[in-house]
Design a protein around this motif. Structure first.
Motif, short mmCIF file in Angstrom:
data_model
loop_
_atom_site.label_atom_id
_atom_site.label_comp_id
_atom_site.label_asym_id
_atom_site.label_seq_id
_atom_site.Cartn_x
_atom_site.Cartn_y
_atom_site.Cartn_z
N MET A 18 57.95 1.53 -9.02
CA MET A 18 57.56 2.64 -8.19
C MET A 18 56.33 2.27 -7.38
N GLU A 19 56.38 2.57 -6.11
CA GLU A 19 55.27 2.23 -5.22
C GLU A 19 54.25 3.36 -5.22
N ASP A 20 52.97 3.02 -5.47
CA ASP A 20 51.93 4.03 -5.54
C ASP A 20 50.99 3.84 -4.35
N ASP A 21 51.00 4.79 -3.39
CA ASP A 21 50.13 4.71 -2.21
C ASP A 21 48.75 5.28 -2.47
N ASN A 22 48.58 5.97 -3.56
CA ASN A 22 47.30 6.61 -3.87
C ASN A 22 46.44 5.65 -4.68
N ILE A 23 45.86 4.67 -4.03
CA ILE A 23 45.10 3.62 -4.70
C ILE A 23 43.84 4.17 -5.33
N LEU A 24 43.15 5.07 -4.66
CA LEU A 24 41.87 5.59 -5.15
C LEU A 24 42.02 6.79 -6.09
N ASN A 25 43.25 7.18 -6.36
CA ASN A 25 43.53 8.33 -7.23
C ASN A 25 42.82 9.60 -6.76
N LEU A 26 42.92 9.86 -5.45
CA LEU A 26 42.34 11.08 -4.88
C LEU A 26 43.38 12.19 -4.91
N GLU A 27 42.92 13.40 -4.93
CA GLU A 27 43.82 14.55 -5.00
C GLU A 27 43.63 15.45 -3.80
N GLY A 28 44.73 16.03 -3.34
CA GLY A 28 44.74 17.10 -2.37
C GLY A 28 43.99 16.85 -1.08
N ARG A 29 43.03 17.76 -0.82
CA ARG A 29 42.30 17.77 0.44
C ARG A 29 41.46 16.50 0.64
N THR A 30 40.93 15.95 -0.44
CA THR A 30 40.13 14.72 -0.34
C THR A 30 40.99 13.56 0.14
N ARG A 31 42.19 13.44 -0.40
CA ARG A 31 43.08 12.36 0.03
C ARG A 31 43.51 12.56 1.48
N LEU A 32 43.76 13.79 1.88
CA LEU A 32 44.14 14.08 3.26
C LEU A 32 43.01 13.67 4.21
N SER A 33 41.79 14.03 3.87
CA SER A 33 40.64 13.65 4.70
C SER A 33 40.49 12.13 4.78
N ALA A 34 40.67 11.46 3.65
CA ALA A 34 40.56 10.00 3.63
C ALA A 34 41.65 9.35 4.48
N ASP A 35 42.87 9.86 4.37
CA ASP A 35 43.98 9.30 5.17
C ASP A 35 43.76 9.52 6.66
N ILE A 36 43.29 10.70 7.04
CA ILE A 36 43.03 10.98 8.45
C ILE A 36 41.91 10.10 8.98
N THR A 37 40.86 9.93 8.18
CA THR A 37 39.74 9.07 8.59
C THR A 37 40.22 7.63 8.77
N LEU A 38 41.03 7.15 7.85
CA LEU A 38 41.56 5.79 7.97
C LEU A 38 42.41 5.63 9.23
N LEU A 39 43.24 6.61 9.54
CA LEU A 39 44.07 6.52 10.74
C LEU A 39 43.24 6.56 12.01
N MET A 40 42.17 7.37 12.01
CA MET A 40 41.30 7.42 13.19
C MET A 40 40.56 6.10 13.38
N LEU A 41 40.09 5.50 12.29
CA LEU A 41 39.42 4.21 12.39
C LEU A 41 40.38 3.11 12.84
N LYS A 42 41.62 3.19 12.39
CA LYS A 42 42.63 2.22 12.81
C LYS A 42 42.90 2.34 14.31
N GLY A 43 43.03 3.57 14.81
CA GLY A 43 43.23 3.80 16.24
C GLY A 43 42.04 3.35 17.06
N ALA A 44 40.83 3.59 16.55
CA ALA A 44 39.63 3.14 17.25
C ALA A 44 39.57 1.62 17.30
N GLY A 45 40.03 0.97 16.25
CA GLY A 45 40.08 -0.50 16.25
C GLY A 45 41.05 -1.03 17.28
N TYR A 46 42.23 -0.41 17.36
CA TYR A 46 43.21 -0.82 18.37
C TYR A 46 42.65 -0.61 19.78
N ALA A 47 41.97 0.50 20.00
CA ALA A 47 41.38 0.77 21.32
C ALA A 47 40.30 -0.25 21.64
#
Length: 77
Positions: free
Chosen positions: A1-30
Motif C-alpha cells: 500500500m502506498e502511503d502519501d502521508n509521510i509526515l503523518n499530518l491530519e486534516g486541515r494541517t495536511r491540506l495546508s502543507a499540500d497547498i504550500t508545497l504545490l505553490m512552492l513547486k509552481g513558483a520554482g517552475y516560474a
C-alpha cells in the motif's frame, strides 16, 4: 500500500502543507522559466556586443522603407 502521508499530518494541517508545497513547486517552475528567458536575452545581447562597431552603423541590406506599392484600379460591376 502506498502511503502519501509521510509526515503523518491530519486534516486541515495536511491540506495546508499540500497547498504550500504545490505553490512552492509552481513558483520554482516560474523561476526556472524566467531565468531561461533572461539567459536567452543575455546571450543575444552578448552576441550583439561582440559584433564590430561598424556592423552596428551600416544600413539595412533590405531597405523596406523604399518599397513602393503599385496601385491597381479595381473594377466593380
Amino acid at each position: 500500500m502506498e502511503d502519501d502521508n509521510i509526515l503523518n499530518l491530519e486534516g486541515r494541517t495536511r491540506l495546508s502543507a499540500d497547498i504550500t508545497l504545490l505553490m512552492l513547486k509552481g513558483a520554482g517552475y516560474a523561476a526556472v522559466l524566467v531565468l531561461a528567458i533572461w539567459l536567452v536575452i543575455a546571450v543575444i545581447a552578448g552576441i550583439g556586443r561582440a559584433l564590430p562597431e561598424d556592423s552596428r552603423n551600416t544600413p539595412d541590406p533590405i531597405n523596406r522603407s523604399s518599397l513602393e506599392l503599385l496601385e491597381t484600379p479595381i473594377n466593380i460591376g
